[in-house]
Design a protein around this motif. Structure first.
Motif, short mmCIF file in Angstrom:
data_model
loop_
_atom_site.label_atom_id
_atom_site.label_comp_id
_atom_site.label_asym_id
_atom_site.label_seq_id
_atom_site.Cartn_x
_atom_site.Cartn_y
_atom_site.Cartn_z
N CYS A 10 47.16 5.13 55.50
CA CYS A 10 48.60 5.44 55.57
C CYS A 10 48.93 6.29 56.79
N TYR A 11 47.91 6.78 57.49
CA TYR A 11 48.13 7.75 58.56
C TYR A 11 48.02 7.18 59.97
N ILE A 12 47.13 6.23 60.18
CA ILE A 12 46.74 5.92 61.55
C ILE A 12 47.92 5.47 62.41
N ASP A 13 48.84 4.71 61.85
CA ASP A 13 50.02 4.28 62.60
C ASP A 13 51.28 5.05 62.21
N ALA A 71 54.86 13.78 67.08
CA ALA A 71 55.06 13.52 68.50
C ALA A 71 54.70 12.10 68.89
N SER A 72 53.80 11.47 68.11
CA SER A 72 53.31 10.12 68.41
C SER A 72 52.67 9.59 67.14
N PRO A 73 52.26 8.31 67.10
CA PRO A 73 51.50 7.85 65.94
C PRO A 73 50.29 8.75 65.70
N PHE A 74 49.99 9.03 64.42
CA PHE A 74 48.97 10.03 64.09
C PHE A 74 47.61 9.67 64.69
N GLY A 75 47.20 8.42 64.57
CA GLY A 75 46.01 7.96 65.25
C GLY A 75 44.69 8.23 64.55
N LYS A 76 44.69 8.98 63.46
CA LYS A 76 43.51 9.27 62.67
C LYS A 76 43.82 8.92 61.21
N VAL A 77 42.81 9.05 60.32
CA VAL A 77 43.02 8.59 58.95
C VAL A 77 43.03 9.71 57.92
N ILE A 78 42.73 10.94 58.32
CA ILE A 78 42.75 12.07 57.39
C ILE A 78 43.27 13.30 58.12
N PHE A 127 44.70 13.38 52.39
CA PHE A 127 44.36 11.97 52.60
C PHE A 127 45.25 11.08 51.75
N ALA A 128 45.71 10.01 52.35
CA ALA A 128 46.48 9.00 51.63
C ALA A 128 46.03 7.62 52.08
N ALA A 129 46.00 6.68 51.15
CA ALA A 129 45.58 5.32 51.48
C ALA A 129 46.26 4.35 50.53
N SER A 130 46.29 3.10 50.96
CA SER A 130 46.88 2.02 50.16
C SER A 130 45.77 1.08 49.71
N VAL A 131 45.76 0.78 48.42
CA VAL A 131 44.82 -0.17 47.83
C VAL A 131 45.63 -1.22 47.09
N ASN A 132 45.49 -2.47 47.50
CA ASN A 132 46.24 -3.57 46.89
C ASN A 132 47.75 -3.33 46.93
N SER A 149 48.28 6.19 47.08
CA SER A 149 48.10 7.51 46.48
C SER A 149 47.86 8.53 47.58
N ASP A 150 48.16 9.79 47.27
CA ASP A 150 48.14 10.86 48.26
C ASP A 150 47.60 12.12 47.58
N SER A 151 46.66 12.81 48.22
CA SER A 151 46.08 14.00 47.59
C SER A 151 45.53 14.93 48.67
N ALA A 152 45.36 16.19 48.32
CA ALA A 152 44.84 17.19 49.26
C ALA A 152 44.07 18.26 48.50
N LEU A 153 43.18 18.93 49.23
CA LEU A 153 42.45 20.07 48.67
C LEU A 153 42.07 21.02 49.80
#
Length: 255
Positions: free
Chosen positions: A56-59, A66-73, A101-106, A110-114
């Motif tokens: 959910c982050y890289i683009d 300031a720009s696309p995030f470019g990373k995944v966490i 971290f957030a990701a899409s499955v199917n 979901s989104d979570s942090a610690l």
């Protein structure tokens, strides 16, 4: 637009929650003294690829980035508390690290942090993490059908203010579904019995975050990382929660 999910759709969201929880568990376990933030990002990226999930982050490029995030966490260290952009930095003994971290499955997100301490902890950092953890638990406990968004906000704030922290409301919880960020906004401070009624089928991310001695934040030169205005450290906790007839269901619970 606020969307309510059917019980069947909430079940379809559960695999995304379990996957996000597994990535946070793995990256937190890998976060040792000397480990580079880019190594943690690669670990998360590898897990995304192996699971057939989508980042959910890289683009991601909202108005405040300031720009696309470019990373995944997100890896926020010490005085950074939100949106920490992974970069060439080796973790040091005593660092306070927040992972988001957030990701899409199917097609479901979901989104979570610690927050954790790397190596030798400072007592004040452990106290801050404890407060943030208890604030998250209080917010989740208030996420009952028939309550309102303000009840969640007030429950979070009662813990934070009770332990002496001030609270920023610029960034907080949010709706989660087919995309990472949606309506409604869930502030970390508010008045009980105010705002949107909580109805079964509403899925939200609840995410308290506190700073030691301020509620003001500034944007780092990378255009993403949000740091405390006074250099004090921060902690961040988050779960994706579905409101059900039986109460809150934490989709990103870590076991």
């Amino acid at each position: 637009m606020i969307e309510l999910r059917t019980p069947a759709e909430i079940e379809q969201m559960a695999p995304a929650g379990r996957f996000v929880a597994s990535v946070l568990t793995a990256t937190a376990a890998a976060a040792k003294v000397g480990v580079n933030l880019l190594t943690l990002d690669r670990l998360a990226h590898d897990m995304i690829r192996k699971a057939g999930a989508e980042s959910c982050y890289i683009d991601y490029h909202p108005s405040f980035g300031a720009s696309p995030f470019g990373k995944v966490i997100c890896t926020s260290v010490n005085d950074a508390v939100l949106h920490g952009l992974p970069h060439d930095y080796a973790l040091r003994d005593g660092d306070l690290l927040s992972l988001d971290f957030a990701a899409s499955v199917n097609g479901w997100v979901s989104d979570s942090a610690l927050s954790i301490v790397v190596g030798t902890p400072r007592e004040e950092d452990l106290a801050l993490i404890d407060t943030t953890t208890r604030a998250l638990a209080a917010g989740i406990a208030a996420a009952q059908p028939g309550n309102k968004i303000g009840d969640i906000s007030a429950a979070i704030a009662a813990v934070g203010h009770g332990d002496g922290y001030t609270i920023n409301t610029d960034f907080g919880g949010h709706g989660v579904g087919r995309t990472m960020h949606g309506d409604p906004h869930v502030p970390n401070d508010g008045r009980p019995n105010r705002g949107l009624p909580l109805r079964p089928g509403l899925v939200i991310a609840i995410e308290p975050w506190f700073l030691h001695t301020t509620d003001r934040i500034v944007t780092d030169a990378d255009g993403w990382t949000l740091r405390s205005a006074d250099g004090s450290r921060g902690a961040h906790m988050e779960h994706t929660v579905a409101i059900t007839e039986d109460g809150p269901r934490v989709l990103t619970a870590r076991h």
